[in-house]
Design an enzyme around this catalytic site. Structure first.
Site, mmCIF file in Angstrom:
data_model
loop_
_atom_site.group_PDB
_atom_site.id
_atom_site.type_symbol
_atom_site.label_atom_id
_atom_site.label_comp_id
_atom_site.label_asym_id
_atom_site.label_seq_id
_atom_site.Cartn_x
_atom_site.Cartn_y
_atom_site.Cartn_z
ATOM 1 N N SER A 45 6.596 -34.600 -5.927
ATOM 2 C CA SER A 45 5.748 -34.826 -7.096
ATOM 3 C C SER A 45 4.982 -33.594 -7.560
ATOM 4 C CB SER A 45 4.785 -35.986 -6.838
ATOM 5 O OG SER A 45 4.106 -35.799 -5.628
ATOM 6 N N HIS A 102 9.219 -40.469 -9.015
ATOM 7 C CA HIS A 102 9.494 -39.547 -10.131
ATOM 8 C C HIS A 102 10.983 -39.418 -10.422
ATOM 9 C CE1 HIS A 102 5.381 -38.180 -10.619
ATOM 10 N NE2 HIS A 102 5.294 -38.162 -9.304
ATOM 11 N N LYS A 161 5.307 -44.989 -13.717
ATOM 12 C CA LYS A 161 5.657 -43.676 -14.270
ATOM 13 C C LYS A 161 6.639 -43.873 -15.425
ATOM 14 C CE LYS A 161 3.637 -41.475 -10.487
ATOM 15 N NZ LYS A 161 3.647 -41.302 -9.063
HETATM 16 C C1 LIG Z 1 2.736 -41.766 -8.077
HETATM 17 C C2 LIG Z 1 3.431 -41.773 -6.782
HETATM 18 C C3 LIG Z 1 3.280 -42.837 -5.886
HETATM 19 C C4 LIG Z 1 2.269 -43.928 -6.104
HETATM 20 O O1 LIG Z 1 2.615 -44.779 -7.131
HETATM 21 P P1 LIG Z 1 1.463 -45.575 -7.898
HETATM 22 O O2 LIG Z 1 2.164 -46.679 -8.567
HETATM 23 O O3 LIG Z 1 0.846 -44.614 -8.843
HETATM 24 O O4 LIG Z 1 0.495 -46.045 -6.857
HETATM 25 C C5 LIG Z 1 4.009 -42.824 -4.741
HETATM 26 N N1 LIG Z 1 4.866 -41.812 -4.466
HETATM 27 C C6 LIG Z 1 5.026 -40.776 -5.298
HETATM 28 C C7 LIG Z 1 5.979 -39.686 -4.946
HETATM 29 C C8 LIG Z 1 4.309 -40.719 -6.474
HETATM 30 O O5 LIG Z 1 4.424 -39.663 -7.268
#
Ligand SMILES: *Cc1c(COP(=O)(O)O)cnc(C)c1O
Length: 643
Positions: free
Chosen positions: A429, A457, A487
């Site tokens: 990320s 992602h 996302k």
């Molecule tokens: C954003 C993210 C999460 C967490 O997801 P949320 O729905 O925002 O809690 C978990 N793993 C990765 C790699 C992320 O980028």
């Protein structure tokens, strides 16, 4: 034995003639080098920016300098700025200063000054001779810091009491009122000799950068010069400065205040910025229109009419909240429909939805491994994976980033463990690079380890139709595919996809699934609709990929080394303060490109993190790359040769 000589050490830092930071200490001669260097370090690491001018002034002081007992401190807890101002006015009046409302109205005049406004307490005539400067109280310190001989651990709270104590001992001064100019610091005070230091917890609105000081004088005009001389020249040590001024019972929270102050000093204080717009490629942030290169809503689905309408319709039909946990009363048709759609989208037997992606990782990992097991985790895995590993009680083996040969060796070393789980981000990320999934799976298979891949992602980004790494590589799936709805799918919630067995197991064992209220139907329906739009319009994924290429090419054309296998484009800087300064300079130009720093990435690995959306235009991306290049110039960055 004679006492060592005393020196005052004063630091003042500015950038483009604007004040950045200032501090002063009075210390024995042997502490001068250390304190001087601490103050300079403080100036160089101020979150307001890197100064281009630092003035350090060191002057001998008399041994017998004036010692004053600290004003006693009382806290008035107020809830609103209006209430705080009313309390301040009442305090001034109780100290015999009648025209409190008029005095409060003079604050506007004091905002632009570095010093204080000096007013006649009765006529409110302005008495300080230099209209641009005001009066400054200087040459003062807390007697405790003299004993400790250190400037470390800046304590705004003690500094304010020292200043107020000195001011109230100046000849003719009958009162002071002060409001901080830090937009996040809403506390102010009123001080007089009789009332002491009256801390008012809320005296202005959060986010308001206007602050100032007013000193109130009562006496003959020909005494003013002497008063100013005392404030600006007479060295003073204040004794018995109280450690804390929280309301009774709250003193134990002072540690928090100090820790936050240290974050502030180190350029690590975090703030929330309000985006006044639906998510999208542009937004109004803190009052100005910005091009947003920071959203995880990669495919612009969060404001897509079909997605929004599905959420609205679900709210009308099923209610705003679910009213219970999934295993009690919180499962509604939209939850079931989404789980079916996710399993179908990811090509697995089943899926399980959690409140957030964070909860999905923590819940799945803690359910799958425990004491006696070993979990193998890439060093750059997301915090939610790290937290899941820590909470599980399993032994944690962290392997170097994307070093799958090392994963292979470590797995071989832990053959005896009961259960082994290899877990990795699919797309990392903060770096935007991706896991070599085929190799990861074959190594795990060789060692008979479970596999789990976080596609937060990757979903909607990798693979021709956005299904993630398996589609991208044309390979098999891991045992557990984790992802988020928040996302590229534009909604919120997290999920896990896998075999029916794995999903049944997690439904019964994942504590973050069991002991938390189910996400509401609107988010579920929105995510299902987003999957529908994605299936109908795979061109969005293609457009996103094309945009990433345009942006990378534009950065490289500017001589900036940039790489990405996803929609995340890191621009490495290193130093935290520099990264913040570059990000702030971009914001000035109307580009929202956040600086990412410790603890999200390692110390000294700060960077800009740009996120590309399918909805950006090529022109916007090229303009952003050019702006980034301009703001970076002057900072040290990795650069490629310009072809
Ligand atoms: C954003 C993210 C999460 C967490 O997801 P949320 O729905 O925002 O809690 C978990 N793993 C990765 C790699 C992320 O980028």
């Amino acid at each position: 034995m004679s006492d060592p000589a005393l020196y005052s050490v004063k630091m003042r830092a500015a950038r483009a003639s604007a004040h950045v930071s200032g501090a002063e200490k009075i210390v024995p001669s042997d502490a001068v080098p250390k304190v001087a260097s601490q103050l300079v370090a403080r100036a160089l690491s101020h979150p307001k920016g890197v100064p281009d001018f630092i003035n350090l002034k060191i002057e001998a002081q008399p041994h017998d300098l004036l010692r004053l007992p600290s004003l006693p401190v009382t806290t008035h807890v107020t809830q609103t700025a209006a209430e705080g101002r009313r309390v301040a006015a009442e305090l001034l009046e109780s100290a015999g200063i009648a025209r409190s409302a008029d005095i409060m109205a003079r604050f506007a005049e004091s905002h632009p000054l570095r010093g204080a406004l000096l007013l006649d307490a009765d006529t409110l005539e302005r008495l300080d001779p230099n209209a641009d400067r005001g009066v400054r109280a200087t040459y003062m310190d807390d007697a405790v810091s003299l004993e400790k001989g250190t400037a470390h651990g800046k304590n705004h709270y003690a500094e304010a009491i020292v200043l107020a104590t000195k001011v109230q001992h100046a000849p003719g001064i009958v009162g002071e009122i002060c409001v901080s100019d830090d937009p996040d610091y809403v506390t102010g005070y009123v001080a007089t000799r009789e009332l002491g230091y009256r801390r008012i917890t809320v005296i202005k609105e959060k986010g308001d950068p206007r602050g100032g000081r007013i000193f109130l004088y009562r006496g003959p005009r020909d005494g003013v010069a002497e008063t100013i001389r005392f404030l600006e020249r007479t060295p003073v040590l204040v004794t018995d400065v109280p450690v804390a001024a929280a309301p009774a019972g709250a003193n134990r929270l002072v540690g928090l205040e100090d820790e936050l102050a240290q974050c502030h000093e180190a350029g690590l204080l975090r703030k929330c910025h309000t985006l006044v717009a639906p998510t999208g490629p542009t937004a109004v942030v803190d009052g100005r229109e910005m091009l947003v290169l920071a959203s995880n809503d990669y495919l612009d689905l969060a404001r897509e009419p079909a997605v929004v309408e599905a959420a609205a319709e679900a709210a009308r039909r099923w209610g705003a909240g679910s009213g219970g946990s999934r295993l009690t009363t919180g499962t509604q048709p939209p939850h079931v429909a989404l789980e079916e759609a996710l399993a179908c989208f990811k090509g697995t037997e089943a899926a399980l939805v959690f409140g957030t992606g964070y909860m999905a990782n923590v819940g799945a990992i803690t359910a799958l491994v425990r004491k006696g097991d070993v979990v193998f985790s890439d060093e750059l895995n997301h915090a939610s994976i790290i937290d899941g590993c820590r909470l599980s009680g399993a032994e944690i083996v962290v392997y170097p980033h994307n070093d799958l040969d090392e994963l292979d060796r470590r797995l071989a070393l832990h053959r005896a463990a009961r259960r082994r789980l290899a877990v990795s981000d699919g797309v990392f990320s903060m770096d935007g690079d991706c896991l070599d999934l085929p190799k990861f799976l074959s190594i795990a298979q060789k060692h008979d380890a479970f596999t789990m891949v976080d596609e937060a992602h990757a979903t909607g980004v990798l693979g021709r139709t956005g299904r993630g790494l398996s589609e991208h590589f044309g390979c098999a799936r891991p045992d557990i595919l984790m992802g988020t709805l928040s996302k590229a799918l534009g909604a919120e919630g997290g999920f896990v996809c896998g075999s029916r067995l794995v999903v049944d197991y997690l439904r019964n064992r994942a504590r973050s699934f069991i002991f938390s209220t189910a996400p509401g139907a609107p988010a579920m329906a929105a995510a299902t609709a987003a999957l529908g739009v994605l299936a109908a319009e795979p061109g969005r994924v293609e457009r996103l990929r094309g945009n990433v290429k345009v942006f990378l090419d534009a950065l490289r054309a500017q001589g900036i080394a940039a790489q990405s296998e996803s929609a995340i484009v890191p621009i490495r800087i290193g130093d935290e303060k520099t990264a913040l300064a570059v990000s702030a300079a971009l914001a000035e130009k109307g580009f929202l490109v956040p600086a990412i720093r410790y603890p999200t990435v390692a110390r000294g690995a700060a960077r800009l993190r740009a996120a590309v959306m399918s909805a950006h235009t090529h022109e916007q991306l090229v303009e952003a790359a050019a702006a980034i290049a301009v703001c970076l110039s002057g900072c040290t960055v990795e650069r490629t040769a310009v072809e």
